[in-house]
Design a protein around this motif. Structure first.
Motif, PDB file in Angstrom:
ATOM      1  N   PHE A 188       0.884  -1.291   0.133  1.00 37.59           N
ATOM      2  CA  PHE A 188      -0.062   0.021  -0.037  1.00 37.59           C
ATOM      3  C   PHE A 188       0.976   1.171   0.163  1.00 37.59           C
ATOM      4  N   THR A 189       0.488   2.103  -0.859  1.00 41.68           N
ATOM      5  CA  THR A 189       1.033   3.609  -0.701  1.00 41.68           C
ATOM      6  C   THR A 189      -0.107   4.568  -1.125  1.00 41.68           C
ATOM      7  N   ASP A 190       0.281   5.935  -0.663  1.00 40.56           N
ATOM      8  CA  ASP A 190      -0.739   7.044  -0.728  1.00 40.56           C
ATOM      9  C   ASP A 190      -0.425   7.570  -2.266  1.00 40.56           C
ATOM     10  N   ASP A 191      -1.330   8.353  -2.642  1.00 40.66           N
ATOM     11  CA  ASP A 191      -1.331   9.027  -3.984  1.00 40.66           C
ATOM     12  C   ASP A 191      -0.442  10.233  -3.756  1.00 40.66           C
ATOM     13  N   ASP A 192       0.028  10.575  -2.723  1.00 41.88           N
ATOM     14  CA  ASP A 192       0.772  11.930  -2.724  1.00 41.88           C
ATOM     15  C   ASP A 192       2.403  11.626  -2.181  1.00 41.88           C
ATOM     16  N   VAL A 193       3.051  10.778  -2.929  1.00 42.82           N
ATOM     17  CA  VAL A 193       4.277  10.356  -2.702  1.00 42.82           C
ATOM     18  C   VAL A 193       4.970  10.183  -4.100  1.00 42.82           C
ATOM     19  N   VAL A 194       6.343   9.909  -3.817  1.00 44.20           N
ATOM     20  CA  VAL A 194       7.053   9.367  -4.947  1.00 44.20           C
ATOM     21  C   VAL A 194       8.090   8.276  -4.683  1.00 44.20           C
ATOM     22  N   ILE A 195       7.842   7.377  -5.497  1.00 42.99           N
ATOM     23  CA  ILE A 195       8.328   6.086  -5.139  1.00 42.99           C
ATOM     24  C   ILE A 195       9.860   5.634  -5.569  1.00 42.99           C
ATOM     25  N   ASP A 196      10.734   5.140  -4.456  1.00 45.85           N
ATOM     26  CA  ASP A 196      12.029   4.856  -4.835  1.00 45.85           C
ATOM     27  C   ASP A 196      11.896   3.592  -5.530  1.00 45.85           C
ATOM     28  N   ALA A 197      12.826   3.454  -6.518  1.00 43.68           N
ATOM     29  CA  ALA A 197      13.015   2.428  -7.345  1.00 43.68           C
ATOM     30  C   ALA A 197      13.304   0.848  -6.882  1.00 43.68           C
ATOM     31  N   GLN A 198      13.724   1.019  -5.635  1.00 37.03           N
ATOM     32  CA  GLN A 198      13.904  -0.286  -4.814  1.00 37.03           C
ATOM     33  C   GLN A 198      13.161  -0.662  -3.984  1.00 37.03           C
ATOM     34  N   TRP A 199      11.844  -0.049  -3.897  1.00 42.84           N
ATOM     35  CA  TRP A 199      10.760  -0.019  -2.940  1.00 42.84           C
ATOM     36  C   TRP A 199      10.254  -1.524  -2.652  1.00 42.84           C
ATOM     37  N   LEU A 200       9.883  -2.108  -3.751  1.00 42.53           N
ATOM     38  CA  LEU A 200       9.143  -3.553  -3.715  1.00 42.53           C
ATOM     39  C   LEU A 200      10.270  -4.387  -3.500  1.00 42.53           C
ATOM     40  N   ASP A 201      11.459  -4.153  -3.783  1.00 38.72           N
ATOM     41  CA  ASP A 201      12.635  -5.050  -3.793  1.00 38.72           C
ATOM     42  C   ASP A 201      12.922  -5.340  -2.149  1.00 38.72           C
ATOM     43  N   ARG A 202      12.928  -3.997  -1.402  1.00 38.57           N
ATOM     44  CA  ARG A 202      13.262  -4.292  -0.113  1.00 38.57           C
ATOM     45  C   ARG A 202      12.106  -4.293   0.767  1.00 38.57           C
ATOM     46  N   LEU A 203      10.980  -4.211   0.454  1.00 44.68           N
ATOM     47  CA  LEU A 203       9.695  -4.627   1.139  1.00 44.68           C
ATOM     48  C   LEU A 203       9.638  -6.437   1.021  1.00 44.68           C
ATOM     49  N   VAL A 204       9.834  -6.969   0.022  1.00 47.88           N
ATOM     50  CA  VAL A 204      10.137  -8.352  -0.159  1.00 47.88           C
ATOM     51  C   VAL A 204      11.016  -8.897   0.741  1.00 47.88           C
ATOM     52  N   ILE A 205      12.388  -8.187   1.062  1.00 48.45           N
ATOM     53  CA  ILE A 205      13.480  -8.684   1.794  1.00 48.45           C
ATOM     54  C   ILE A 205      12.944  -8.713   3.153  1.00 48.45           C
ATOM     55  N   GLY A 206      12.104  -7.748   3.553  1.00 46.34           N
ATOM     56  CA  GLY A 206      11.420  -7.537   4.784  1.00 46.34           C
ATOM     57  C   GLY A 206      10.693  -8.712   5.272  1.00 46.34           C
TER      58      GLY A 206
END
Length: 561
Positions: A188-206
């Motif tokens: 989940f993310t909000d509509d008022d953000v800018v996403i880092d390119a590694q966002w999903l990669d690091r979430l999966v590591i979690g």
């Protein structure tokens, strides 16, 4: 967004998000960017878009992994590389970071309501996501406005679809996203953000850190600090202050934290987290009475974090999973946001207080919690307060919200908003009267509120029959009669017109109830019959039976939907 250097000119650093217009109008504005600590040259470094800024804030990375923030002065649109390098070296060393071992597909859910400009910037940043397989669900929480779909249709190169969430509220939109997600991990993310390119990669590591992890939270730093209001809020929240990974569980947390698990800012915030779909569905989904757009205004993220921990699962903080947030720019916008934060906080605490499992947990932490609330709401930012004196009233508004929270939670429940809307369908006899089924609160033609009113009629009818039996003490019997008269027959009658405005329902239920009872008494008196106990028992029985029949009809309608 990262630093660049040319062979013919000085090094340059670009902001996380390009600054539109002539630059800041407030002297305390802070330019925001990021840099690799090994690539900082010693000389002057040009700050792209830095004109008018006096300070720059950098997220320092090493081999792509974040270490933390440093701030350095800007002089004539440049910063001193030597100062930047020296301050970067003062940051704690990099904690050993594992590499992602698996590549599970992820469903990215973006809940939005009539903010096309914000959504367009977010979708543009999603193009840079570096992850093998994901889908994007844009959940439109006001589909009748027609402003969201054109933005999504204009975005290209993304595996994206739009789903509608008609009922107002962020929790409802999140639940719609969970229901429509096709993958087990839902981010989940909000509509008022800018996403880092590694966002999903690091979430999966979690999630890979422990098989019991059901939720992963990332960092939410400020993408810009251009106004005094943004600076005040940036100082107020702790969304990007803890840059070391952590695992949290009921038996795995810091022993000296007297507020755990209620200090949810330690984990993360609703703008950046991922869950396992199966785990959230098993918990019943997000509480519809909490969150933006609901009577409580916020708190659905805190609620789901705590519920995940109480279920015996783990929550991970993964600082490498970053989204950059755009804070409210004006005092009026911030004032409402902080008021809603206060409402959502106390609504959540009341919800936990009345639940037998968590009553003791909350009670033991009340004194410490009150002290903590007093400390965190007392924001000292002299420059922002000097530029915007009205910011001094924001604390009072937040604390006012805290007082209003219990009533707002009750309002949500009375309106039919469920705490576990994604629960498994009732079976057996209970299933015959399950008027909710797969419906979401606010869906067109849904039977939820009508069913709640029918259920109220059943219980009030039973209370009336109990009062008629004469087994209650005098004062309690009088109260039971009043509850029946004011809430029983009227609830049954209004269940046939449940979608009247809320204020009309509040007036009609007691008015119709009193009128029905008065007419019944009058009719029987004219017929020469007068037995108060028999009359009350008969009306109670008719109300309960009517409520049961009405509930059964609504349940059958829900099945046909």
């Amino acid at each position: 967004m990262r630093d660049t250097e040319t062979s013919t000119g000085p090094a340059m650093l670009t902001p996380v998000r390009q600054i539109v217009g002539a630059g800041p109008v407030w002297s305390g504005a802070v330019w925001v960017g990021q840099v690799e600590d090994g690539d900082i040259p010693p000389g002057r470094i040009e700050i792209v878009g830095g004109s008018g800024f006096s300070e720059a804030r950098f997220l320092v990375r090493r081999d792509g992994q974040p270490l933390g923030f440093v701030q350095v002065p800007i002089v004539d649109g440049t910063v001193d590389g030597s100062i930047l390098r020296a301050r970067a070296r003062e940051l704690p060393g990099l904690v050993s970071q594992p590499r992602r071992e698996t590549s599970p597909a992820v469903s990215v859910v973006i809940c939005t309501r009539d903010r096309p400009d914000h959504l367009a910037r977010l979708l543009a940043s999603l193009v840079e996501l570096d992850y093998p397989e994901f889908e994007i669900l844009v959940v439109d929480n006001n589909p009748t406005s027609g402003v969201t779909r054109p933005v999504v249709e204009a975005a290209s190169g993304l595996p994206m679809r739009v789903v509608d969430a008609v009922g107002q509220g962020l929790s409802i939109a999140r639940n719609v996203g969970v229901r429509h997600a096709i993958h087990d991990i839902v981010a989940f993310t909000d509509d008022d953000v800018v996403i880092d390119a590694q966002w999903l990669d690091r979430l999966v590591i979690g999630f890979e850190r422990d098989y019991r992890v059901a939720c992963v939270c990332g960092m939410v730093p400020s993408v810009e600090v251009l106004t005094p209001t943004q600076a005040w809020f940036d100082h107020r929240v702790g969304w990007a202050r803890r840059w070391e990974p952590a695992l949290y569980g009921l038996d795995d947390h810091a022993a000296d934290d007297d507020l755990f698990p209620l200090r949810v800012s330690e984990f993360g915030t609703g703008a950046n987290f991922a869950v396992r779909k199966a785990a959230v569905t098993a918990l019943g989904g997000f509480d519809e009475a909490l969150g933006a757009g609901s009577p409580a205004g916020s708190g659905e993220d805190m609620d789901i974090f705590v519920r995940i921990l109480l279920s015996g699962r783990l929550l991970a903080r993964e600082p490498g999973a970053i989204v950059w947030h755009s804070h409210r720019e004006t005092v009026a916008e911030l004032d409402k946001q902080m008021h809603d934060y206060g409402v959502g906080l106390s609504a959540l605490l009341v919800k936990m207080l009345v639940h037998p499992r968590t009553t003791g947990m909350v009670a033991k932490r009340l004194v410490v919690g009150v002290r903590h609330l007093g400390a965190v709401t007392d924001v000292e930012h002299s420059a922002a307060l000097a530029a915007e004196p009205e910011l001094a009233t924001v604390r009072r508004r937040e604390l006012t919200g805290v007082v209003r929270g219990p009533w707002r939670l009750l309002r949500g429940r009375l309106a039919g908003r469920s705490g576990t809307p994604l629960r498994n369908r009732a079976r057996g006899v209970a299933g015959l009267f399950d008027f909710r089924r797969e419906q979401m609160w606010g869906d067109r033609g849904n039977t939820i509120l009508a069913g709640r009113l029918a259920g109220t009629a059943v219980w009030c009818g039973a209370i009336g029959m109990l009062a008629a039996a004469g087994v209650l003490p005098g004062a309690l019997q009088a109260l039971a009669v009043a509850v029946f008269v004011l809430a029983g027959p009227g609830s049954l009658a209004v269940s046939f017109s449940a979608y009247l405005p809320g204020s009309a329902r509040w007036v009609l239920v007691p008015t119709l109830g009193s009128a029905i009872c008065t007419l019944s008494v009058t009719g029987l008196l004219m017929a020469g019959f007068w037995d108060p106990s028999a009359l009350l028992a008969g009306l109670g029985a008719l109300t309960s039976v009517g409520g049961l029949l009405r509930g059964r009809y609504l349940a059958s309608r829900a099945v046909r939907r």
